[in-house]
Scaffold this motif. Structure first.
Motif, PDB file in Angstrom:
ATOM      1  N   ILE A  69      -1.187   5.435   3.295  1.00 28.36           N
ATOM      2  CA  ILE A  69      -2.081   5.156   4.421  1.00 28.36           C
ATOM      3  C   ILE A  69      -2.488   3.686   4.430  1.00 28.36           C
ATOM      4  O   ILE A  69      -2.596   3.059   5.494  1.00 28.36           O
ATOM      5  N   ILE A  70      -2.703   3.109   3.267  1.00 26.88           N
ATOM      6  CA  ILE A  70      -3.060   1.690   3.200  1.00 26.88           C
ATOM      7  C   ILE A  70      -1.916   0.825   3.721  1.00 26.88           C
ATOM      8  O   ILE A  70      -2.138  -0.180   4.409  1.00 26.88           O
ATOM      9  N   MET A  71      -0.681   1.214   3.451  1.00 27.63           N
ATOM     10  CA  MET A  71       0.461   0.502   4.023  1.00 27.63           C
ATOM     11  C   MET A  71       0.435   0.586   5.546  1.00 27.63           C
ATOM     12  O   MET A  71       0.773  -0.384   6.240  1.00 27.63           O
ATOM     13  N   ASP A  72       0.011   1.730   6.080  1.00 25.96           N
ATOM     14  CA  ASP A  72      -0.096   1.890   7.529  1.00 25.96           C
ATOM     15  C   ASP A  72      -1.178   0.976   8.088  1.00 25.96           C
ATOM     16  O   ASP A  72      -1.015   0.369   9.157  1.00 25.96           O
ATOM     17  N   VAL A  73      -2.302   0.856   7.367  1.00 20.25           N
ATOM     18  CA  VAL A  73      -3.373  -0.049   7.785  1.00 20.25           C
ATOM     19  C   VAL A  73      -2.857  -1.491   7.845  1.00 20.25           C
ATOM     20  O   VAL A  73      -3.091  -2.214   8.821  1.00 20.25           O
ATOM     21  N   LEU A  74      -2.151  -1.895   6.811  1.00 15.60           N
ATOM     22  CA  LEU A  74      -1.605  -3.256   6.779  1.00 15.60           C
ATOM     23  C   LEU A  74      -0.623  -3.478   7.924  1.00 15.60           C
ATOM     24  O   LEU A  74      -0.632  -4.530   8.573  1.00 15.60           O
ATOM     25  N   ARG A  75       0.195  -2.484   8.192  1.00 17.24           N
ATOM     26  CA  ARG A  75       1.190  -2.597   9.265  1.00 17.24           C
ATOM     27  C   ARG A  75       0.501  -2.811  10.620  1.00 17.24           C
ATOM     28  O   ARG A  75       0.940  -3.644  11.423  1.00 17.24           O
ATOM     29  N   GLU A  76      -0.585  -2.076  10.872  1.00 15.58           N
ATOM     30  CA  GLU A  76      -1.312  -2.225  12.137  1.00 15.58           C
ATOM     31  C   GLU A  76      -2.005  -3.584  12.230  1.00 15.58           C
ATOM     32  O   GLU A  76      -2.288  -4.059  13.326  1.00 15.58           O
ATOM     33  N   ALA A  77      -2.273  -4.183  11.089  1.00 16.02           N
ATOM     34  CA  ALA A  77      -2.874  -5.516  11.073  1.00 16.02           C
ATOM     35  C   ALA A  77      -1.807  -6.609  11.026  1.00 16.02           C
ATOM     36  O   ALA A  77      -2.132  -7.782  10.780  1.00 16.02           O
ATOM     37  N   ALA A  78      -0.565  -6.242  11.291  1.00 11.41           N
ATOM     38  CA  ALA A  78       0.560  -7.187  11.320  1.00 11.41           C
ATOM     39  C   ALA A  78       0.782  -7.845   9.962  1.00 11.41           C
ATOM     40  O   ALA A  78       1.137  -9.026   9.875  1.00 11.41           O
ATOM     41  N   ILE A  79       0.575  -7.078   8.884  1.00 14.52           N
ATOM     42  CA  ILE A  79       0.831  -7.543   7.531  1.00 14.52           C
ATOM     43  C   ILE A  79       1.948  -6.690   6.940  1.00 14.52           C
ATOM     44  O   ILE A  79       1.903  -5.459   7.031  1.00 14.52           O
ATOM     45  N   SER A  80       2.941  -7.298   6.339  1.00 16.36           N
ATOM     46  CA  SER A  80       4.068  -6.550   5.805  1.00 16.36           C
ATOM     47  C   SER A  80       3.627  -5.634   4.662  1.00 16.36           C
ATOM     48  O   SER A  80       3.070  -6.107   3.656  1.00 16.36           O
ATOM     49  N   PRO A  81       3.849  -4.320   4.776  1.00 11.10           N
ATOM     50  CA  PRO A  81       3.497  -3.397   3.689  1.00 11.10           C
ATOM     51  C   PRO A  81       4.252  -3.692   2.395  1.00 11.10           C
ATOM     52  O   PRO A  81       3.790  -3.321   1.307  1.00 11.10           O
ATOM     53  N   LYS A  82       5.397  -4.367   2.492  1.00 11.46           N
ATOM     54  CA  LYS A  82       6.169  -4.690   1.292  1.00 11.46           C
ATOM     55  C   LYS A  82       5.389  -5.594   0.344  1.00 11.46           C
ATOM     56  O   LYS A  82       5.618  -5.567  -0.871  1.00 11.46           O
ATOM     57  N   LEU A  83       4.476  -6.386   0.893  1.00 16.01           N
ATOM     58  CA  LEU A  83       3.655  -7.252   0.052  1.00 16.01           C
ATOM     59  C   LEU A  83       2.777  -6.433  -0.889  1.00 16.01           C
ATOM     60  O   LEU A  83       2.556  -6.815  -2.046  1.00 16.01           O
ATOM     61  N   LEU A  84       2.269  -5.308  -0.388  1.00 15.05           N
ATOM     62  CA  LEU A  84       1.444  -4.434  -1.224  1.00 15.05           C
ATOM     63  C   LEU A  84       2.267  -3.861  -2.364  1.00 15.05           C
ATOM     64  O   LEU A  84       1.834  -3.879  -3.525  1.00 15.05           O
ATOM     65  N   LEU A  85       3.440  -3.366  -2.056  1.00 21.23           N
ATOM     66  CA  LEU A  85       4.300  -2.780  -3.081  1.00 21.23           C
ATOM     67  C   LEU A  85       4.709  -3.824  -4.112  1.00 21.23           C
ATOM     68  O   LEU A  85       4.765  -3.532  -5.323  1.00 21.23           O
ATOM     69  N   ALA A  86       4.974  -5.032  -3.649  1.00 19.30           N
ATOM     70  CA  ALA A  86       5.369  -6.097  -4.573  1.00 19.30           C
ATOM     71  C   ALA A  86       4.222  -6.456  -5.518  1.00 19.30           C
ATOM     72  O   ALA A  86       4.433  -6.685  -6.720  1.00 19.30           O
ATOM     73  N   ASP A  87       2.995  -6.486  -4.998  1.00 23.10           N
ATOM     74  CA  ASP A  87       1.847  -6.808  -5.844  1.00 23.10           C
ATOM     75  C   ASP A  87       1.579  -5.696  -6.857  1.00 23.10           C
ATOM     76  O   ASP A  87       1.217  -5.964  -8.010  1.00 23.10           O
ATOM     77  N   ILE A  88       1.736  -4.449  -6.432  1.00 27.57           N
ATOM     78  CA  ILE A  88       1.550  -3.333  -7.357  1.00 27.57           C
ATOM     79  C   ILE A  88       2.575  -3.404  -8.490  1.00 27.57           C
ATOM     80  O   ILE A  88       2.251  -3.196  -9.667  1.00 27.57           O
ATOM     81  N   ALA A  89       3.816  -3.730  -8.134  1.00 24.97           N
ATOM     82  CA  ALA A  89       4.864  -3.849  -9.148  1.00 24.97           C
ATOM     83  C   ALA A  89       4.593  -5.012 -10.095  1.00 24.97           C
ATOM     84  O   ALA A  89       4.879  -4.931 -11.298  1.00 24.97           O
ATOM     85  N   ALA A  90       4.003  -6.092  -9.569  1.00 24.58           N
ATOM     86  CA  ALA A  90       3.791  -7.290 -10.380  1.00 24.58           C
ATOM     87  C   ALA A  90       2.522  -7.222 -11.223  1.00 24.58           C
ATOM     88  O   ALA A  90       2.505  -7.679 -12.377  1.00 24.58           O
ATOM     89  N   PHE A  91       1.448  -6.633 -10.673  1.00 28.34           N
ATOM     90  CA  PHE A  91       0.147  -6.692 -11.353  1.00 28.34           C
ATOM     91  C   PHE A  91      -0.399  -5.333 -11.782  1.00 28.34           C
ATOM     92  O   PHE A  91      -1.373  -5.276 -12.531  1.00 28.34           O
ATOM     93  N   GLY A  92       0.193  -4.264 -11.292  1.00 30.80           N
ATOM     94  CA  GLY A  92      -0.296  -2.936 -11.632  1.00 30.80           C
ATOM     95  C   GLY A  92      -1.216  -2.383 -10.568  1.00 30.80           C
ATOM     96  O   GLY A  92      -1.912  -3.128  -9.871  1.00 30.80           O
ATOM     97  N   LEU A  93      -1.213  -1.055 -10.433  1.00 29.24           N
ATOM     98  CA  LEU A  93      -1.989  -0.394  -9.384  1.00 29.24           C
ATOM     99  C   LEU A  93      -3.486  -0.670  -9.524  1.00 29.24           C
ATOM    100  O   LEU A  93      -4.175  -0.933  -8.529  1.00 29.24           O
ATOM    101  N   GLY A  94      -4.015  -0.625 -10.755  1.00 28.69           N
ATOM    102  CA  GLY A  94      -5.445  -0.805 -10.957  1.00 28.69           C
ATOM    103  C   GLY A  94      -5.937  -2.168 -10.507  1.00 28.69           C
ATOM    104  O   GLY A  94      -6.978  -2.275  -9.843  1.00 28.69           O
ATOM    105  N   THR A  95      -5.220  -3.205 -10.846  1.00 28.92           N
ATOM    106  CA  THR A  95      -5.619  -4.565 -10.471  1.00 28.92           C
ATOM    107  C   THR A  95      -5.619  -4.744  -8.959  1.00 28.92           C
ATOM    108  O   THR A  95      -6.557  -5.312  -8.378  1.00 28.92           O
ATOM    109  N   VAL A  96      -4.567  -4.266  -8.305  1.00 29.17           N
ATOM    110  CA  VAL A  96      -4.471  -4.402  -6.846  1.00 29.17           C
ATOM    111  C   VAL A  96      -5.543  -3.562  -6.163  1.00 29.17           C
ATOM    112  O   VAL A  96      -6.152  -3.994  -5.180  1.00 29.17           O
ATOM    113  N   ARG A  97      -5.792  -2.384  -6.709  1.00 25.63           N
ATOM    114  CA  ARG A  97      -6.834  -1.520  -6.133  1.00 25.63           C
ATOM    115  C   ARG A  97      -8.199  -2.204  -6.192  1.00 25.63           C
ATOM    116  O   ARG A  97      -8.940  -2.212  -5.204  1.00 25.63           O
TER     117      ARG A  97
END
Length: 206
Positions: free
Chosen positions: A49-77
Motif C-alpha cells: 500500500i505504501i508503494m501505491d501511495v508513492l506511485r500516486e505522489a509521482a514517486i517511483s515505488p522502486k526507490l522504496l524497495l531499493a532502500d529496504i534492500a540497502a538499509f533494512g526494513l526497520g531503518t526505512v520504516r
C-alpha cells in the motif's frame, strides 16, 4: 493540511521527494484503501500500500524497495512512518497541530467530499478538470472561501454598507440562477443583480 503549510517530504535514495495530497491522489487512495486502511497501512508499514501511495505522489515505488534492500526494513520504516502518517492525515483534512475540538455531527464520506470539492472547483470556480485534480483540498476550499468573500464585498457595494443594509442575506449562485429564471424576488434589486453578474464575469475572465 493548512494552506501554505510546509510540504510533506520523504527521503528515498538520498533524495527528498514531496508527498503532495492532491485531490486526484486523495480520491484514488481513499477509493482503493479507505482512510482507516491507509492509516493502518502506515502503522503496520504495509509495503504494497505504501508503494501505491508513492506511485500516486509521482514517486517511483522502486526507490522504496531499493532502500529496504540497502538499509533494512526497520531503518526505512522509522524514516518514513512520520511523513506518511502526516500525508494520510492531510488527505483526511486533519491538522495534527490544530488544538481546536473536532466538529460534531455525522462523519462525511471522504469520497463524496472530494467529489463535491471537484464540483466546486470546476463549476463554481471555473477551473479546468486538470487544475482541480492537481490542487489540494485546502487550496480548493481557500479559493472557494475567497469567492464567497468576493460576492459578499460586491453585494455590500451594490446594497450599501449600513448595518441595516448589510443584514441582507447573501445569495448563493444557485439562488441567483433561480431568481433570474423566475424573473422576480420581492427582496431583490434587479439592477443590483445585473451589476453583480457583470462584476463576477469580469473577475472570472481575468
Amino acid at each position: 493540511m493548512k494552506l501554505g503549510a510546509d510540504g510533506i517530504y520523504v527521503e528515498l535514495a538520498g533524495e527528498a521527494y514531496e508527498l503532495r495530497p492532491s485531490l486526484r491522489a486523495s480520491m484514488r487512495l481513499v477509493r482503493r484503501h479507505g482512510l482507516t486502511g491507509l492509516l493502518a497501512a502506515v502503522q503496520g508499514f504495509n509495503v504494497t500500500i505504501i508503494m501505491d501511495v508513492l506511485r500516486e505522489a509521482a514517486i517511483s515505488p522502486k526507490l522504496l524497495l531499493a532502500d529496504i534492500a540497502a538499509f533494512g526494513l526497520g531503518t526505512v520504516r522509522n524514516r518514513l512512518t512520520g511523513p506518511l502518517a502526516e500525508f494520510v492525515l492531510a488527505i483526511a483534512g486533519i491538522d495534527p497541530d490544530d488544538t481546536a475540538p473536532a466538529p460534531s455531527g455525522k462523519p462525511i464520506d471522504p469520497e463524496q467530499a472530494f467529489a463535491k470539492l471537484f464540483g466546486i472547483a470546476t463549476g463554481w470556480l471555473g477551473w479546468s478538470p486538470e487544475e482541480a485534480w492537481n490542487a489540494t483540498p485546502a487550496e480548493i476550499i481557500a479559493a472557494r472561501n475567497g469567492r464567497v468573500d468576493l460576492i459578499t464585498d460586491v453585494m455590500k457595494a451594490v446594497f450599501g454598507t449600513t448595518e441595516e443594509q448589510t443584514s441582507i442575506a447573501i445569495y448563493t449562485p444557485d439562488q441567483l440562477s433561480q431568481i433570474e429564471e423566475g424573473g422576480h424576488d420581492p427582496a431583490f434589486d434587479r439592477e443590483g443583480y445585473a451589476a453583480l453578474k457583470a462584476k463576477l464575469l469580469s473577475q472570472r475572465t481575468r
